[in-house]
Design a protein around this motif. Sequence first.
Motif, mmCIF file in Angstrom:
data_model
loop_
_atom_site.group_PDB
_atom_site.id
_atom_site.type_symbol
_atom_site.label_atom_id
_atom_site.label_comp_id
_atom_site.label_asym_id
_atom_site.label_seq_id
_atom_site.Cartn_x
_atom_site.Cartn_y
_atom_site.Cartn_z
ATOM 1 N N PHE A 90 0.825 -1.204 0.000
ATOM 2 C CA PHE A 90 0.000 0.000 0.000
ATOM 3 C C PHE A 90 0.859 1.254 0.000
ATOM 4 O O PHE A 90 2.063 1.208 0.296
ATOM 5 N N SER A 91 0.231 2.376 -0.329
ATOM 6 C CA SER A 91 0.896 3.679 -0.246
ATOM 7 C C SER A 91 -0.070 4.685 0.368
ATOM 8 O O SER A 91 -1.287 4.555 0.238
ATOM 9 N N ARG A 92 0.509 5.671 1.033
ATOM 10 C CA ARG A 92 -0.267 6.773 1.600
ATOM 11 C C ARG A 92 0.446 8.073 1.271
ATOM 12 O O ARG A 92 1.672 8.141 1.326
ATOM 13 N N ILE A 93 -0.326 9.084 0.955
ATOM 14 C CA ILE A 93 0.220 10.413 0.661
ATOM 15 C C ILE A 93 -0.528 11.423 1.525
ATOM 16 O O ILE A 93 -1.750 11.333 1.693
ATOM 17 N N PHE A 94 0.221 12.374 2.062
ATOM 18 C CA PHE A 94 -0.378 13.414 2.890
ATOM 19 C C PHE A 94 0.297 14.740 2.547
ATOM 20 O O PHE A 94 1.515 14.824 2.460
ATOM 21 N N PHE A 95 -0.511 15.785 2.346
ATOM 22 C CA PHE A 95 -0.008 17.132 2.093
ATOM 23 C C PHE A 95 -0.793 18.091 2.975
ATOM 24 O O PHE A 95 -2.007 17.949 3.120
ATOM 25 N N GLN A 96 -0.099 19.078 3.554
ATOM 26 C CA GLN A 96 -0.776 20.040 4.431
ATOM 27 C C GLN A 96 -0.159 21.422 4.269
ATOM 28 O O GLN A 96 1.049 21.563 4.134
ATOM 29 N N HIS A 97 -1.013 22.443 4.305
ATOM 30 C CA HIS A 97 -0.578 23.839 4.304
ATOM 31 C C HIS A 97 -1.265 24.535 5.467
ATOM 32 O O HIS A 97 -2.467 24.387 5.674
ATOM 33 N N THR A 98 -0.492 25.288 6.253
ATOM 34 C CA THR A 98 -1.069 26.015 7.384
ATOM 35 C C THR A 98 -0.423 27.387 7.530
ATOM 36 O O THR A 98 0.727 27.579 7.163
ATOM 37 N N ASN A 99 -1.186 28.308 8.070
ATOM 38 C CA ASN A 99 -0.642 29.610 8.427
ATOM 39 C C ASN A 99 -0.364 29.667 9.923
ATOM 40 O O ASN A 99 -0.084 30.716 10.459
ATOM 41 N N GLY A 100 -0.434 28.524 10.604
ATOM 42 C CA GLY A 100 -0.350 28.502 12.056
ATOM 43 C C GLY A 100 0.894 27.881 12.635
ATOM 44 O O GLY A 100 0.890 27.481 13.790
ATOM 45 N N ALA A 101 1.996 27.778 11.869
ATOM 46 C CA ALA A 101 3.245 27.305 12.465
ATOM 47 C C ALA A 101 3.739 28.386 13.412
ATOM 48 O O ALA A 101 3.735 29.571 13.072
ATOM 49 N N GLU A 102 4.167 28.002 14.600
ATOM 50 C CA GLU A 102 4.542 29.014 15.578
ATOM 51 C C GLU A 102 5.625 28.504 16.520
ATOM 52 O O GLU A 102 5.834 27.299 16.662
ATOM 53 N N GLU A 103 6.304 29.464 17.138
ATOM 54 C CA GLU A 103 7.333 29.143 18.120
ATOM 55 C C GLU A 103 7.361 30.266 19.142
ATOM 56 O O GLU A 103 7.164 31.436 18.819
ATOM 57 N N PHE A 104 7.626 29.931 20.390
ATOM 58 C CA PHE A 104 7.726 30.879 21.482
ATOM 59 C C PHE A 104 9.192 31.275 21.605
ATOM 60 O O PHE A 104 10.033 30.443 21.950
ATOM 61 N N VAL A 105 9.543 32.516 21.268
ATOM 62 C CA VAL A 105 10.942 32.937 21.220
ATOM 63 C C VAL A 105 11.165 34.195 22.059
ATOM 64 O O VAL A 105 10.234 34.953 22.332
ATOM 65 N N LEU A 106 12.426 34.405 22.434
ATOM 66 C CA LEU A 106 12.806 35.588 23.197
ATOM 67 C C LEU A 106 13.000 36.761 22.243
ATOM 68 O O LEU A 106 13.758 36.674 21.282
ATOM 69 N N ASN A 107 12.306 37.858 22.500
ATOM 70 C CA ASN A 107 12.469 39.081 21.717
ATOM 71 C C ASN A 107 13.666 39.831 22.296
ATOM 72 O O ASN A 107 13.640 40.285 23.434
ATOM 73 N N ASP A 108 14.736 39.959 21.494
ATOM 74 C CA ASP A 108 15.970 40.582 21.978
ATOM 75 C C ASP A 108 15.784 42.043 22.364
ATOM 76 O O ASP A 108 16.437 42.532 23.284
ATOM 77 N N SER A 109 14.902 42.754 21.677
ATOM 78 C CA SER A 109 14.748 44.177 21.969
ATOM 79 C C SER A 109 13.944 44.429 23.244
ATOM 80 O O SER A 109 14.188 45.409 23.943
ATOM 81 N N THR A 110 12.975 43.559 23.570
ATOM 82 C CA THR A 110 12.165 43.787 24.771
ATOM 83 C C THR A 110 12.587 42.917 25.948
ATOM 84 O O THR A 110 12.284 43.235 27.089
ATOM 85 N N GLY A 111 13.251 41.786 25.668
ATOM 86 C CA GLY A 111 13.631 40.868 26.741
ATOM 87 C C GLY A 111 12.500 39.952 27.168
ATOM 88 O O GLY A 111 12.642 39.197 28.123
ATOM 89 N N PHE A 112 11.351 40.018 26.475
ATOM 90 C CA PHE A 112 10.204 39.180 26.796
ATOM 91 C C PHE A 112 10.028 38.091 25.739
ATOM 92 O O PHE A 112 10.413 38.254 24.586
ATOM 93 N N PHE A 113 9.403 36.994 26.150
ATOM 94 C CA PHE A 113 9.077 35.946 25.198
ATOM 95 C C PHE A 113 7.790 36.307 24.458
ATOM 96 O O PHE A 113 6.884 36.895 25.041
ATOM 97 N N GLN A 114 7.752 35.950 23.175
ATOM 98 C CA GLN A 114 6.544 36.154 22.386
ATOM 99 C C GLN A 114 6.500 35.113 21.276
ATOM 100 O O GLN A 114 7.486 34.441 21.001
ATOM 101 N N TYR A 115 5.343 34.980 20.648
ATOM 102 C CA TYR A 115 5.171 34.008 19.578
ATOM 103 C C TYR A 115 5.578 34.597 18.236
ATOM 104 O O TYR A 115 5.291 35.750 17.958
ATOM 105 N N GLU A 116 6.238 33.760 17.427
ATOM 106 C CA GLU A 116 6.434 34.051 16.017
ATOM 107 C C GLU A 116 5.521 33.101 15.257
ATOM 108 O O GLU A 116 5.411 31.931 15.608
ATOM 109 N N VAL A 117 4.868 33.606 14.231
ATOM 110 C CA VAL A 117 3.924 32.805 13.447
ATOM 111 C C VAL A 117 4.306 32.913 11.974
ATOM 112 O O VAL A 117 4.658 33.992 11.508
#
Length: 161
Positions: A81-108
Amino acid sequence: LSVRWNYDSQYYFQNHTTGFNRGIESYLLLKPVSNAFIEFGFQNRRFLDSDNQYMPIDTVGQSNMQIWSLRSRYLFSKNIFSRIFFQHTNGAEEFVLNDSTGFFQYEVWKRMSANILLGWRFKPGSTIYLAYTEEWDRRNSDKYQSANRILFFKFSYLWSL
């Protein structure tokens, strides 16, 4: 064809507040022959505060997430058998440190991923898998760039005593 709408309460651990999660999901399943199917999917989720306003992206990540998907399976024989999967999202995110403010925030950012899997059941409960996955994203660019590649081999053998 299936369509589902939901509206639920939501607790946001990031800022210890409550709000709402509103969304719609739709799927279209096509089965042109008995040994294959293809499914198209769409999901939209909106994350809202207690006043039904969008939650800030830098606080909770993507506040209006969309996911488009394509899923398919084909049986070459009873055991191959074979399976194929494809996905597109605008919701990839990471919680990162903002160097200018010193606070953590999300990048999307936007992300696409594709996966193909081939499998062979050579004995009941025993299978060999070969899969390839690739991801592309627009994290630091206007164009999609390759972000991850994986070639995966798995051998599963049922050993009964």
